[in-house]
Each structure stands twice: as C-alpha cells, then as structure tokens.
Design an enzyme around this catalytic site. Structure first.
Site, PDB file in Angstrom:
ATOM      1  N   ARG A  51       0.858  -1.176   0.000  1.00  0.00           N
ATOM      2  CA  ARG A  51       0.000   0.000   0.000  1.00  0.00           C
ATOM      3  C   ARG A  51       0.896   1.228   0.000  1.00  0.00           C
ATOM      4  O   ARG A  51       2.106   1.116   0.144  1.00  0.00           O
ATOM      5  CB  ARG A  51      -1.048  -0.010   1.115  1.00  0.00           C
ATOM      6  N   GLY A  52       0.251   2.406  -0.186  1.00  0.00           N
ATOM      7  CA  GLY A  52       1.053   3.617  -0.371  1.00  0.00           C
ATOM      8  C   GLY A  52       1.144   3.888  -1.865  1.00  0.00           C
ATOM      9  O   GLY A  52       1.497   2.988  -2.647  1.00  0.00           O
ATOM     10  N   ALA A  53       0.834   5.129  -2.248  1.00  0.00           N
ATOM     11  CA  ALA A  53       0.630   5.423  -3.671  1.00  0.00           C
ATOM     12  C   ALA A  53       1.811   5.025  -4.582  1.00  0.00           C
ATOM     13  O   ALA A  53       1.622   4.270  -5.551  1.00  0.00           O
ATOM     14  CB  ALA A  53       0.285   6.901  -3.817  1.00  0.00           C
ATOM     15  N   ARG A  94      -7.355  -0.455  -6.873  1.00  0.00           N
ATOM     16  CA  ARG A  94      -7.666   0.624  -5.916  1.00  0.00           C
ATOM     17  C   ARG A  94      -7.891   1.916  -6.715  1.00  0.00           C
ATOM     18  O   ARG A  94      -7.201   2.147  -7.706  1.00  0.00           O
ATOM     19  CB  ARG A  94      -6.542   0.812  -4.872  1.00  0.00           C
ATOM     20  N   GLN A 198      -1.427   2.356  10.010  1.00  0.00           N
ATOM     21  CA  GLN A 198      -0.158   2.442   9.259  1.00  0.00           C
ATOM     22  C   GLN A 198       0.914   3.177  10.060  1.00  0.00           C
ATOM     23  O   GLN A 198       2.106   2.919   9.901  1.00  0.00           O
ATOM     24  CB  GLN A 198      -0.372   3.164   7.913  1.00  0.00           C
ATOM     25  N   ASP A 239      -1.829  10.681  -2.158  1.00  0.00           N
ATOM     26  CA  ASP A 239      -2.235   9.664  -3.131  1.00  0.00           C
ATOM     27  C   ASP A 239      -2.614  10.289  -4.463  1.00  0.00           C
ATOM     28  O   ASP A 239      -2.619   9.609  -5.495  1.00  0.00           O
ATOM     29  CB  ASP A 239      -3.395   8.846  -2.569  1.00  0.00           C
ATOM     30  N   ASN A 249      -5.147  12.457   0.644  1.00  0.00           N
ATOM     31  CA  ASN A 249      -4.223  11.605   1.405  1.00  0.00           C
ATOM     32  C   ASN A 249      -5.032  10.833   2.443  1.00  0.00           C
ATOM     33  O   ASN A 249      -6.254  11.005   2.566  1.00  0.00           O
ATOM     34  CB  ASN A 249      -3.120  12.440   2.063  1.00  0.00           C
ATOM     35  N   LYS A 250      -4.364   9.984   3.170  1.00  0.00           N
ATOM     36  CA  LYS A 250      -5.012   9.113   4.163  1.00  0.00           C
ATOM     37  C   LYS A 250      -5.992   9.885   5.048  1.00  0.00           C
ATOM     38  O   LYS A 250      -5.670  10.988   5.498  1.00  0.00           O
ATOM     39  CB  LYS A 250      -3.915   8.449   5.002  1.00  0.00           C
TER      40      LYS A 250
END
Ligand code: MRU
Length: 347
Positions: A51-53, A94, A198, A239, A249-250
């Site tokens: 995960r993570g862009a 995603r 995270q 992201d 973002n998150k």
C-alpha cells in the site's frame, strides 16, 4: 541501498518473480510473499499486502511484466490482445492513488512500440526504471523538503509514507529521514492512523529500525500536541494532488491540516510528480475509496465496537490547497500552491 537511515525495501524482483513484504502482518512478522501473475498482484494491492501510492504504482508495473509473460505464453504474437484483461484487473485494484494509473499508462506506452516478439525483457526494464526513478525522486525530495525545516524539536506525520509506501526511502518520511540526518529535527510524532494503523505498525517500525526517535500519537491527540509546542511542521504524503494543489491523502490528513493552520504549524505535502494529476482540476474530482465498515469495527480480526453499530469508512480525505504551505516534488517546491504554480512546476 542501505545508506544511513534507509534500511528497508519492500518490493523486490528476483528469480523472475515479484516479492512483496506483507504489510498486513508487520511489525509482528517480516514475511515476503511471492507473486507470479497479475491477478494475484492486483489482489495484493486491493488487500493491502502493499500500500502507499508510489509503491502501488511500482507493484503494478511489475504486475504488467507478469501479465506479459503469461500473455506471450498463451497467445504468442497476439500478446497485446491477451494482456488487456490483466491490465483492466490491475487498474481496478484501488481507485484513489493516481500512481497506479500513471504506471499502467507508462507501461502501455512502452507496449505500443513493441512488436510481436516476447515483450518481457523490455517491460521488465521499464518496471525496474520506474522503481529506481521513484527512489531517486524520494532522495531529491528528501533534500528539498529538509531544507524548508528550520532546526526544531519535532514534526508530526500521518499514515506511512516511508520505504514501505514507495520504491524506497519515502516521500514525507524521506524528508523526515533527511531532516534527522541533517540535525534539523530531534524526533518524530507519528499519528497511529486508524483503521489500518499504518502509523503505529509501519511508520514506527521503519523509524525504530533506522534509529530515528518516534513517539506515537492517538489520532485525536495531534491538535493538543501542537498546542504544547515544539512542532515546526506536519509532513504528509499524497495519493493524488489535483491541478489546483488540493491534496488527497489518508483519512485524518485534513483534520491535521486544519489543526496545523490554527496552531501556526506549517503543513508540507511530499509526493513525486507521478502523484500530481493535472487532468483532475480540483480535489472535488478525486475518487475517494470507501472500504468495508469491518475495518473500523474490528482490530486485528476482533470486533471492538458494540454489536449493532455501523461505520463510515472513507479511507482518504482532501485537504484544500489553501491549507498547504508547501508541496515538494522531485521537480521542485511549490509554496502556497495554486493552479498556475502547479502548471509551471509540471510543465
Ligand atoms: O491506504 P494506504 O495505506 O495505501 O494509504 C497510503 C497513504 O495515504 C499515504 O500517506 C500516501 O499514499 C502517501 S505514500 C508515500
């Protein structure tokens, strides 16, 4: 690879296979999963093994190498037709991180120029270039971002933006690594980042591994931490950054940006130019992924919420450009972003 404060790599290509460090079970277990086809790679992205862009983009590029191998084995010269279904499956894994679509687009451009012979070697070279360029971009952003930080006690970060979330070194966490190495900060406060934690599981693990002092904050503690002083910047990744500088973002990032502005703390967004989506005019046009309510209602597979309660689980939010003091990419720094400044940087 293992320079000071940079000891983690989570995406590896070896023995003609893709290996991903399973981020769902960190920090309890450091286990790599072997992937041998594009559908399994898409599942790994959807299920948060990776995960993570930027890491999602790099993984998708390697997934296309696996797809090409299979398509050529099945269809020979007709591989371009045979690979299409796998490209769609990867693109559907995603929705918010634009790096996924950016990487697929870049691999498609290479495919266009290839003929009927086996495409694997050329596509592998491109995936490896995407991976290496991401690490190089992170190094550059680390220097550029750290230079913005006046020597101070600490910064706050949200989610995980480090080696695990990228090809290596990290975006926001790359700036934090560089700032710590340069003596500009003494420690990091990391939001725990519910529901996937995270911050608690991944950011804390990376920083402890590299010997950078970290204290966790419960997600609701950030504003009070700022009020207590010693915080110069909130530093986050992204992201997708829209053309006007709005930042997805998150979930919880917007909350942190509002609190930062109120307390006179600066707010920095660090992301490679592959995260900037000039085709998306504003944050209102960014698709925001909503995931299962179970992620909020449970921790580690155990229900923590009262039976009968539901949950709303958007996993990203959008911070308006007006709350952003600096966007740092490998192409340069944009202060107080506007569409004109973003356009100039991306030109
Ligand atoms: O849902 P995730 O864990 O993929 O979300 C990741 C984030 O929001 C990161 O902060 C973002 O991708 C920037 S990563 C360099």
């Amino acid at each position: 690879m293992t320079a000071q404060f940079d000891s983690v790599r989570a995406i590896e290509w070896r023995n003609d296979r893709l290996y991903l460090l399973d981020q769902r079970i960190l920090p309890v277990s450091e286990t790599f999963i072997e992937l041998n086809d594009a559908r399994v790679t898409a599942d790994a992205i959807r299920d948060m093994v990776v995960r993570g862009a930027p890491a999602i983009g790099v993984t998708a590029a390697f997934g296309i190498v696996l797809a090409a191998r299979e398509a050529f084995a099945k269809a020979g010269a007709d591989w371009k037709r045979a690979i299409e279904a796998d490209l769609q499956i990867l693109a559907g894994s995603r929705p918010t991180a634009v790096n996924l679509f950016w990487a697929i687009e870049r691999m498609r451009r290479v495919m266009t120029d290839l003929g009927a012979s086996n495409p694997e070697a050329r596509l592998l070279a491109e995936a490896q270039a995407i991976h290496a360029e991401d690490v190089a971009a992170n190094r550059t952003m680390g220097e550029l971002g750290a230079a913005l930080i006046d020597p101070s006690e600490a910064v706050i970060t949200h989610c995980n933006t480090g080696s695990l979330a990228t090809g290596g070194y990290g975006t926001a966490l790359g700036v934090i690594r560089s700032a710590y190495a340069a003596g500009r900060i003494k420690k990091v406060f990391a939001d725990e980042t519910r529901p996937w934690l995270q911050g608690a599981r991944l950011t804390a693990w990376e920083l402890v591994k590299d010997g950078i002092p970290v204290d966790l904050l419960a997600d609701g503690a950030g504003a009070w931490r700022m009020k207590n002083g010693g915080i110069s910047w909130v530093i986050v990744g992204s992201d997708r950054i829209a053309a006007n500088g709005d930042v997805a973002n998150k979930i919880g990032t917007y909350h942190a940006a509002v609190a930062a502005r109120y307390h006179g703390v600066k707010f920095m967004v660090v992301a490679p130019s592959s995260t900037v989506d000039m085709k998306t005019a504003t944050g209102a046009d960014i698709p925001i992924e909503t995931r299962s309510a179970d992620e909020v209602l449970h921790i580690g597979g155990r229900r923590i919420a009262a039976e009968g309660a539901g949950a709303w689980n958007p996993v990203f939010d959008v911070t308006p450009a007006e709350l952003v003091d600096a966007i740092v990419t490998e192409r340069g720094v944009v202060l107080n972003p506007t569409t004109e400044k973003m356009r100039a940087m991306m030109a």
